[in-house]
Design a protein around this motif. Structure first.
Motif, PDB file in Angstrom:
ATOM      1  N   GLU A  44      37.738  16.561  45.846  1.00  0.00           N
ATOM      2  CA  GLU A  44      37.085  17.093  44.574  1.00  0.00           C
ATOM      3  C   GLU A  44      36.600  15.917  43.822  1.00  0.00           C
ATOM      4  N   ASP A  45      35.700  15.961  43.008  1.00  0.00           N
ATOM      5  CA  ASP A  45      35.326  14.891  42.022  1.00  0.00           C
ATOM      6  C   ASP A  45      36.381  15.034  40.696  1.00  0.00           C
ATOM      7  N   PRO A  46      36.916  14.003  40.545  1.00  0.00           N
ATOM      8  CA  PRO A  46      38.073  13.787  39.495  1.00  0.00           C
ATOM      9  C   PRO A  46      37.530  14.369  38.167  1.00  0.00           C
ATOM     10  N   VAL A  47      38.112  15.179  37.306  1.00  0.00           N
ATOM     11  CA  VAL A  47      37.519  15.863  36.263  1.00  0.00           C
ATOM     12  C   VAL A  47      38.850  15.643  35.325  1.00  0.00           C
ATOM     13  N   VAL A  48      38.569  14.998  34.035  1.00  0.00           N
ATOM     14  CA  VAL A  48      39.227  15.028  32.812  1.00  0.00           C
ATOM     15  C   VAL A  48      38.665  16.210  31.924  1.00  0.00           C
ATOM     16  N   VAL A  49      39.540  17.243  31.627  1.00  0.00           N
ATOM     17  CA  VAL A  49      39.118  18.121  30.764  1.00  0.00           C
ATOM     18  C   VAL A  49      39.048  17.961  29.241  1.00  0.00           C
ATOM     19  N   ARG A  50      38.013  18.207  28.580  1.00  0.00           N
ATOM     20  CA  ARG A  50      37.684  18.274  27.073  1.00  0.00           C
ATOM     21  C   ARG A  50      38.879  18.939  26.561  1.00  0.00           C
TER      22      ARG A  50
ATOM     23  N   ILE B 299      57.380   9.662  39.246  1.00  0.00           N
ATOM     24  CA  ILE B 299      57.290   9.045  40.919  1.00  0.00           C
ATOM     25  C   ILE B 299      56.045   9.229  41.360  1.00  0.00           C
ATOM     26  N   LYS B 300      55.739  10.621  41.785  1.00  0.00           N
ATOM     27  CA  LYS B 300      54.352  10.662  42.290  1.00  0.00           C
ATOM     28  C   LYS B 300      53.746  11.812  41.874  1.00  0.00           C
ATOM     29  N   ARG B 301      52.198  11.899  42.130  1.00  0.00           N
ATOM     30  CA  ARG B 301      51.521  13.043  42.088  1.00  0.00           C
ATOM     31  C   ARG B 301      50.521  13.542  43.222  1.00  0.00           C
ATOM     32  N   GLN B 302      49.930  14.496  42.928  1.00  0.00           N
ATOM     33  CA  GLN B 302      48.687  14.672  43.842  1.00  0.00           C
ATOM     34  C   GLN B 302      47.581  13.919  43.372  1.00  0.00           C
ATOM     35  N   SER B 303      46.872  13.642  44.490  1.00  0.00           N
ATOM     36  CA  SER B 303      45.604  12.912  44.377  1.00  0.00           C
ATOM     37  C   SER B 303      44.530  13.689  43.302  1.00  0.00           C
ATOM     38  N   THR B 304      43.828  13.015  42.619  1.00  0.00           N
ATOM     39  CA  THR B 304      42.868  13.725  41.744  1.00  0.00           C
ATOM     40  C   THR B 304      41.613  13.941  42.810  1.00  0.00           C
ATOM     41  N   THR B 305      41.445  13.542  43.939  1.00  0.00           N
ATOM     42  CA  THR B 305      40.159  13.969  44.671  1.00  0.00           C
ATOM     43  C   THR B 305      40.730  14.559  45.884  1.00  0.00           C
TER      44      THR B 305
END
Length: 181
Positions: free
Chosen positions: A37-43, A154-160
């Motif tokens: 994925e291309d990392p997206v930050v939602v408006r 602690i951790k989270r999914q990768s944005t990509t």
């Protein structure tokens, strides 16, 4: 008492192992975990904010809280809540699935593991917005910025890459100091 000033966004560290439940979920639902994925930050418009609040409340009310051991006969099992019951991961997976169906980008909807107020493992959904990382949770009804929750992240999914995970550098600390005689 002093509190470190938190960022609107979680500080990410290096790659870490995915939770065992997520590995099992990906094996059983490969389409949910494949791709780049291309990392997206939602408006975060008012409409999007209201959508998050409504969805969080609706899903929280539609799933009956039951442990994996009670429901599946094992300590850890991640799946969609097809029976209308589940623990924190089922809430997260359903919220993520419904937001994706509503047009939200996958890379902005990240399964996140934290320690809750009882120091137990807990999963929440992080929504990456231009206002910061927002948390959708089944233990707290309100949608809150990550730093306003009582959890230690602690951790989270990768944005990509949805199957990969990244450590979180949660350095929020409260210290109590006293000047004594």
């Amino acid at each position: 008492m002093a509190m470190a000033s938190p960022s609107r966004f979680m500080a990410m560290g290096s790659a870490v192992k995915a939770p065992v439940g997520h590995v099992q979920f990906c094996a059983e639902n490969p389409a949910e975990c494949q791709g780049r994925e291309d990392p997206v930050v939602v408006r975060l418009t008012e409409a999007r904010w209201n959508e998050l609040i409504a969805l969080n409340q609706r899903v929280n009310r539609s799933i009956r809280p039951v442990t994996d051991d009670q429901l599946f006969g094992r300590e850890e099992y991640w799946t969609f809540p097809t029976s209308g019951a589940g623990d924190c991961e089922e809430y997260v997976l359903e919220k993520r699935r419904e937001l994706i169906a509503a047009g939200w980008p996958k890379s902005a909807l990240l399964i996140t593991v934290a320690k809750d107020i009882k120091n137990a493992g807990h999963a929440v959904l992080t929504v990456r917005t231009d206002q910061g990382d927002m948390i959708l949770d089944n233990q707290i009804e309100a949608v809150l910025p990550w730093y306003s929750t009582p959890y230690r992240y602690i951790k989270r999914q990768s944005t990509t890459e949805p199957a990969r995970w990244t450590g979180i550098s949660d350095k929020r600390v409260t210290t109590v100091g006293s000047l004594g005689n």
